[in-house]
Design an enzyme around this catalytic site. Structure first.
Site, PDB file in Angstrom:
ATOM      1  N   TYR A 115       0.841  -1.201   0.000  1.00 23.54           N
ATOM      2  CA  TYR A 115       0.000   0.000   0.000  1.00 23.54           C
ATOM      3  C   TYR A 115       0.876   1.253   0.000  1.00 23.54           C
ATOM      4  O   TYR A 115       0.649   2.172  -0.791  1.00 23.54           O
ATOM      5  CB  TYR A 115      -0.942   0.023   1.209  1.00 23.54           C
ATOM      6  CG  TYR A 115      -1.729   1.311   1.283  1.00 23.54           C
ATOM      7  CD1 TYR A 115      -2.702   1.608   0.333  1.00 23.54           C
ATOM      8  CD2 TYR A 115      -1.474   2.256   2.281  1.00 23.54           C
ATOM      9  CE1 TYR A 115      -3.405   2.804   0.373  1.00 23.54           C
ATOM     10  CE2 TYR A 115      -2.174   3.452   2.334  1.00 23.54           C
ATOM     11  CZ  TYR A 115      -3.136   3.723   1.368  1.00 23.54           C
ATOM     12  OH  TYR A 115      -3.825   4.916   1.405  1.00 23.54           O
ATOM     13  N   LEU A 126      -4.990  10.285   8.757  1.00 19.58           N
ATOM     14  CA  LEU A 126      -6.126   9.484   9.199  1.00 19.58           C
ATOM     15  C   LEU A 126      -7.455  10.211   8.979  1.00 19.58           C
ATOM     16  O   LEU A 126      -7.751  11.211   9.616  1.00 19.58           O
ATOM     17  CB  LEU A 126      -5.951   9.133  10.675  1.00 19.58           C
ATOM     18  CG  LEU A 126      -4.836   8.112  10.954  1.00 19.58           C
ATOM     19  CD1 LEU A 126      -4.357   8.210  12.400  1.00 19.58           C
ATOM     20  CD2 LEU A 126      -5.303   6.702  10.619  1.00 19.58           C
ATOM     21  N   PHE A 151     -12.324   3.441   4.398  1.00 17.83           N
ATOM     22  CA  PHE A 151     -10.966   2.971   4.136  1.00 17.83           C
ATOM     23  C   PHE A 151     -10.604   1.740   4.980  1.00 17.83           C
ATOM     24  O   PHE A 151     -10.187   0.700   4.459  1.00 17.83           O
ATOM     25  CB  PHE A 151      -9.977   4.104   4.408  1.00 17.83           C
ATOM     26  CG  PHE A 151      -8.521   3.749   4.255  1.00 17.83           C
ATOM     27  CD1 PHE A 151      -7.891   3.873   3.029  1.00 17.83           C
ATOM     28  CD2 PHE A 151      -7.779   3.301   5.336  1.00 17.83           C
ATOM     29  CE1 PHE A 151      -6.550   3.547   2.881  1.00 17.83           C
ATOM     30  CE2 PHE A 151      -6.433   2.972   5.208  1.00 17.83           C
ATOM     31  CZ  PHE A 151      -5.826   3.095   3.973  1.00 17.83           C
TER      32      PHE A 151
END
Length: 254
Positions: free
Chosen positions: A154, A186, A191
């Protein structure tokens, strides 16, 4: 810069940052081309935002280059001139050490986060180059600025977005096209639910004990970026909640 008579193309528009950006753009009268894989959500969003601005939806998978090409070529005349491209579609699958990584997860992250962004951009660029104007916003991540444990592929995909953003800005400079990235930390969206493959309890824990960013926070930033005078290009912006210092340091309530 006035957004009057502008058209924005947003990928990953059915939820999270993409949806919040579409809602904010609509409130300022920007015409919208909203893209996603979930037709029901696209229909709902079109109904919601169609009272504020003109909306066209495209249901396709950014991983499929032929679907991308066909969808973009199908745009009606009123929506064919794309002034703002928001490359928002992206995903994270799994949080495993490299030796235990799932190959299908790796393919999904590279295909959507990297190749999908390239396919969409490549299909839209000819019009921007012809007009010698346009604005591309690539949604990256703090994971594209640092690597954290088990983030391996990722993080690699988001480092690729960072490099593509820089290369795109260099290559398109002669054509007067603005290119910039917004890299959130964040943000409370779907997600983590996607990353943990529907494990809602595990996903919820990611955002507990502090105040994360919201999709609306990022949408505000994207709107700010696209409304600067044309001689101003915000090339690379990193944004985190106050509680976050890095990908691994977050101040949480005891």
């Amino acid at each position: 810069m006035s957004t009057y008579n502008k058209t924005a193309f947003i990928t990953g528009a059915t939820s999270g940052i993409g949806k919040a950006t579409a809602q904010l753009f609509a409130s300022h009268g920007i015409r919208l081309v909203l893209c996603g894989r979930r037709q029901a959500q696209l229909d709902s969003l079109k109904k919601e935002l169609g009272v504020k601005t003109k909306v066209h939806t495209l249901n396709f998978d950014v991983r499929d280059r032929e679907e991308v090409k066909t969808a973009i070529e199908s745009l009606p005349e009123d929506f064919a001139q794309i002034d703002i491209l928001v490359n928002n579609a992206g995903n994270a699958h799994g949080l495993d050490p490299i030796q235990e990584g799932d190959l299908a997860d790796w393919d999904a992250m590279i295909d959507i986060n990297v190749k999908g962004l390239l396919y969409v951009t490549r299909a839209i660029l000819p019009g921007m180059i012809t007009r010698q104007s346009g604005h591309i916003i690539n949604i990256g991540s703090t994971a594209g600025k640092e690597v954290y444990p088990n983030g391996n592929v990722y993080c690699a995909s988001k480092h690729a977005v960072d490099a593509i953003n820089q290369g795109m800005r260099i290559d398109l400079n002669e054509h007067g096209i603005r290119v910039g990235a917004v890299n959130p930390g964040l943000v409370e969206t779907e997600f983590s639910e996607v990353r943990f493959k529907g494990d809602l309890e595990r996903a919820k824990k990611v955002y507990q004990g502090y105040q994360p960013l919201t999709p609306e926070d990022i949408a505000d930033i994207i709107y700010f970026v696209v409304t600067r005078p044309y001689h101003v290009n915000i090339a690379d912006l990193v944004v985190m909640p106050t509680a976050q210092a890095s990908s691994t340091i977050v101040k949480k309530k005891a």
